[in-house]
Scaffold this motif. Sequence first.
Motif, PDB file in Angstrom:
ATOM      1  N   ALA A 136       0.815  -1.206   0.000  1.00 31.02           N
ATOM      2  CA  ALA A 136       0.000   0.000   0.000  1.00 31.02           C
ATOM      3  C   ALA A 136       0.852   1.262   0.000  1.00 31.02           C
ATOM      4  O   ALA A 136       1.143   1.813  -1.051  1.00 31.02           O
ATOM      5  CB  ALA A 136      -0.945  -0.034   1.190  1.00 31.02           C
ATOM      6  N   TRP A 137       1.275   1.737   1.166  1.00 34.65           N
ATOM      7  CA  TRP A 137       2.048   2.970   1.249  1.00 34.65           C
ATOM      8  C   TRP A 137       3.291   2.870   0.367  1.00 34.65           C
ATOM      9  O   TRP A 137       3.754   1.788   0.026  1.00 34.65           O
ATOM     10  CB  TRP A 137       2.433   3.263   2.698  1.00 34.65           C
ATOM     11  CG  TRP A 137       3.186   2.155   3.381  1.00 34.65           C
ATOM     12  CD1 TRP A 137       2.650   1.079   4.028  1.00 34.65           C
ATOM     13  CD2 TRP A 137       4.606   2.004   3.480  1.00 34.65           C
ATOM     14  NE1 TRP A 137       3.640   0.267   4.525  1.00 34.65           N
ATOM     15  CE2 TRP A 137       4.853   0.813   4.203  1.00 34.65           C
ATOM     16  CE3 TRP A 137       5.691   2.751   3.033  1.00 34.65           C
ATOM     17  CZ2 TRP A 137       6.139   0.354   4.488  1.00 34.65           C
ATOM     18  CZ3 TRP A 137       6.973   2.302   3.314  1.00 34.65           C
ATOM     19  CH2 TRP A 137       7.188   1.120   4.033  1.00 34.65           C
TER      20      TRP A 137
ATOM     21  N   VAL B 235       2.567   8.545   1.206  1.00 32.21           N
ATOM     22  CA  VAL B 235       3.848   8.554   0.497  1.00 32.21           C
ATOM     23  C   VAL B 235       4.898   9.135   1.444  1.00 32.21           C
ATOM     24  O   VAL B 235       4.722  10.231   1.978  1.00 32.21           O
ATOM     25  CB  VAL B 235       3.792   9.410  -0.785  1.00 32.21           C
ATOM     26  CG1 VAL B 235       5.148   9.407  -1.488  1.00 32.21           C
ATOM     27  CG2 VAL B 235       2.690   8.923  -1.717  1.00 32.21           C
ATOM     28  N   ILE B 236       5.970   8.391   1.654  1.00 30.71           N
ATOM     29  CA  ILE B 236       7.082   8.880   2.471  1.00 30.71           C
ATOM     30  C   ILE B 236       8.074   9.585   1.559  1.00 30.71           C
ATOM     31  O   ILE B 236       8.530   9.021   0.567  1.00 30.71           O
ATOM     32  CB  ILE B 236       7.791   7.730   3.208  1.00 30.71           C
ATOM     33  CG1 ILE B 236       6.793   6.873   3.993  1.00 30.71           C
ATOM     34  CG2 ILE B 236       8.873   8.288   4.141  1.00 30.71           C
ATOM     35  CD1 ILE B 236       6.087   7.586   5.102  1.00 30.71           C
ATOM     36  N   GLN B 237       8.401  10.814   1.898  1.00 34.69           N
ATOM     37  CA  GLN B 237       9.308  11.629   1.086  1.00 34.69           C
ATOM     38  C   GLN B 237      10.453  12.119   1.967  1.00 34.69           C
ATOM     39  O   GLN B 237      10.255  12.374   3.161  1.00 34.69           O
ATOM     40  CB  GLN B 237       8.536  12.812   0.505  1.00 34.69           C
ATOM     41  CG  GLN B 237       9.309  13.668  -0.469  1.00 34.69           C
ATOM     42  CD  GLN B 237       8.390  14.639  -1.194  1.00 34.69           C
ATOM     43  OE1 GLN B 237       7.450  14.240  -1.867  1.00 34.69           O
ATOM     44  NE2 GLN B 237       8.664  15.925  -1.038  1.00 34.69           N
ATOM     45  N   CYS B 238      11.633  12.270   1.385  1.00 34.44           N
ATOM     46  CA  CYS B 238      12.830  12.572   2.178  1.00 34.44           C
ATOM     47  C   CYS B 238      13.513  13.881   1.797  1.00 34.44           C
ATOM     48  O   CYS B 238      14.658  14.115   2.186  1.00 34.44           O
ATOM     49  CB  CYS B 238      13.820  11.412   2.076  1.00 34.44           C
ATOM     50  SG  CYS B 238      13.164   9.856   2.739  1.00 34.44           S
ATOM     51  N   THR B 239      12.849  14.726   1.046  1.00 34.64           N
ATOM     52  CA  THR B 239      13.395  16.035   0.703  1.00 34.64           C
ATOM     53  C   THR B 239      12.248  17.011   0.494  1.00 34.64           C
ATOM     54  O   THR B 239      11.132  16.601   0.160  1.00 34.64           O
ATOM     55  CB  THR B 239      14.248  15.968  -0.576  1.00 34.64           C
ATOM     56  OG1 THR B 239      14.740  17.282  -0.882  1.00 34.64           O
ATOM     57  CG2 THR B 239      13.436  15.475  -1.759  1.00 34.64           C
TER      58      THR B 239
ATOM     59  N   ILE C 271       1.215  13.049   2.178  1.00 31.74           N
ATOM     60  CA  ILE C 271       2.674  13.078   2.083  1.00 31.74           C
ATOM     61  C   ILE C 271       3.263  13.224   3.482  1.00 31.74           C
ATOM     62  O   ILE C 271       2.923  14.160   4.212  1.00 31.74           O
ATOM     63  CB  ILE C 271       3.158  14.247   1.195  1.00 31.74           C
ATOM     64  CG1 ILE C 271       2.365  14.300  -0.117  1.00 31.74           C
ATOM     65  CG2 ILE C 271       4.656  14.137   0.957  1.00 31.74           C
ATOM     66  CD1 ILE C 271       2.412  13.039  -0.946  1.00 31.74           C
ATOM     67  N   VAL C 272       4.125  12.302   3.845  1.00 35.61           N
ATOM     68  CA  VAL C 272       4.893  12.407   5.086  1.00 35.61           C
ATOM     69  C   VAL C 272       6.302  12.808   4.692  1.00 35.61           C
ATOM     70  O   VAL C 272       7.053  12.012   4.121  1.00 35.61           O
ATOM     71  CB  VAL C 272       4.891  11.080   5.866  1.00 35.61           C
ATOM     72  CG1 VAL C 272       5.856  11.157   7.048  1.00 35.61           C
ATOM     73  CG2 VAL C 272       3.483  10.755   6.359  1.00 35.61           C
ATOM     74  N   LEU C 273       6.626  14.061   4.952  1.00 34.75           N
ATOM     75  CA  LEU C 273       7.930  14.604   4.574  1.00 34.75           C
ATOM     76  C   LEU C 273       8.877  14.506   5.764  1.00 34.75           C
ATOM     77  O   LEU C 273       8.681  15.168   6.790  1.00 34.75           O
ATOM     78  CB  LEU C 273       7.780  16.056   4.124  1.00 34.75           C
ATOM     79  CG  LEU C 273       9.063  16.845   3.823  1.00 34.75           C
ATOM     80  CD1 LEU C 273       9.961  16.099   2.847  1.00 34.75           C
ATOM     81  CD2 LEU C 273       8.721  18.222   3.274  1.00 34.75           C
ATOM     82  N   LEU C 274       9.885  13.669   5.629  1.00 34.16           N
ATOM     83  CA  LEU C 274      10.934  13.535   6.641  1.00 34.16           C
ATOM     84  C   LEU C 274      12.068  14.470   6.240  1.00 34.16           C
ATOM     85  O   LEU C 274      12.698  14.279   5.201  1.00 34.16           O
ATOM     86  CB  LEU C 274      11.421  12.088   6.709  1.00 34.16           C
ATOM     87  CG  LEU C 274      10.343  11.027   6.959  1.00 34.16           C
ATOM     88  CD1 LEU C 274      10.955   9.634   6.911  1.00 34.16           C
ATOM     89  CD2 LEU C 274       9.639  11.266   8.289  1.00 34.16           C
TER      90      LEU C 274
ATOM     91  N   ALA D 231      -1.438  12.028   9.060  1.00 35.95           N
ATOM     92  CA  ALA D 231      -1.830  11.468   7.766  1.00 35.95           C
ATOM     93  C   ALA D 231      -3.142  10.701   7.870  1.00 35.95           C
ATOM     94  O   ALA D 231      -4.002  10.791   6.984  1.00 35.95           O
ATOM     95  CB  ALA D 231      -0.720  10.560   7.234  1.00 35.95           C
ATOM     96  N   ALA D 232      -3.313   9.943   8.948  1.00 31.48           N
ATOM     97  CA  ALA D 232      -4.563   9.203   9.141  1.00 31.48           C
ATOM     98  C   ALA D 232      -5.739  10.156   9.289  1.00 31.48           C
ATOM     99  O   ALA D 232      -6.843   9.899   8.790  1.00 31.48           O
ATOM    100  CB  ALA D 232      -4.454   8.304  10.369  1.00 31.48           C
ATOM    101  N   SER D 233      -5.501  11.264   9.966  1.00 35.16           N
ATOM    102  CA  SER D 233      -6.542  12.281  10.111  1.00 35.16           C
ATOM    103  C   SER D 233      -6.940  12.836   8.747  1.00 35.16           C
ATOM    104  O   SER D 233      -8.127  13.007   8.442  1.00 35.16           O
ATOM    105  CB  SER D 233      -6.036  13.401  11.020  1.00 35.16           C
ATOM    106  OG  SER D 233      -6.996  14.403  11.210  1.00 35.16           O
TER     107      SER D 233
END
Length: 331
Positions: free
Chosen positions: A29-30, A109-113, A168-171, A226-228
Amino acid sequence: MSPSIFSTVAQLVITAIWMFSLSPNFCKAWSIDSSCIAFPQVQAAMTEALNLVIYAKLRAANAPPRLGTSMVDLLAAPNENDPNTLEFVQTWYQNVIDAASVPSPDGIVIQCTDANLTPIDLANRKYIDTKRGNKVVYAPKIPGATLTDNACGGFIKAFAYPADRQQIVLLCSDSNSGALKSSYSDLLGPWRTAGDLTALTPVKEKGLDALGMYLSTMILHELMHAASMAEQLKKLQFAQFPAILPDEVNGQPIGEIYQYSPISGKQLGDSISSGQSTVNNLQHNADSMALLAASWYLPVYKWVNGKCGVIPKADRAPATFLNTPTPPGPS
């Protein structure tokens, strides 16, 4: 082959395919953005973040009684076994699992920049996401902090934002403050069955906040947001985990609350709170939920007034509950 036999076989095949598709071992999924290639720790940390919520949901639902003061301190619950609070946390931990199970390209979506976020109104921290059709994004504001022009600002650990049907989860990786550079490099998992966490220097010095320094816990904080956002796509409702909490304090709006002492109103080890926010605020506070899950994930330990202690073997929850699902994997 007779029609009736053919029909029966066809139904069995369809059923088998359906069950196969639901198998947690095959749920993809993710997704992880290509910007994370330089950070191979992200996939394992995301998987652990999902294991945190899976275990926390089961821990909230099952015996033995929860020990310590985590739920009292982090959610202003009346006690560690309050049924209403336990029902609440089960609902929202399940919502995280559901959000992470939405098939790509939708979902998390996990993003790193933050390189794809171009500023258009720096005074209001307003950007456009050039990777996603110039979607407007508002980056976090940090009162009192001098931020650089990029969205992570040289200061922010991570943040989440919606982009149509994606979350989008931006780390952040733009500075040593970013989650990808400030977090501990290992996982929480090994402490579940081996070692002495109480002897770890960060745990002795920071207590429960030490768990917040693991990348999986930082990711889980953002997964609550993100769940919210994902739940808001399903039905019209206010964000459960917003940047500004719902109840004003002293007539003023307040932002989400980070770390043990500001959340609990206690100094590490003190049993008396000097003033805790409302139950409503803390049940809308992402860091409360992330730290709670992290505290429960380690069945050998309890957290009393933020300090780590060992639970006698006879009183410990199992490391794995019966029928524990496999977390959804990356697409």
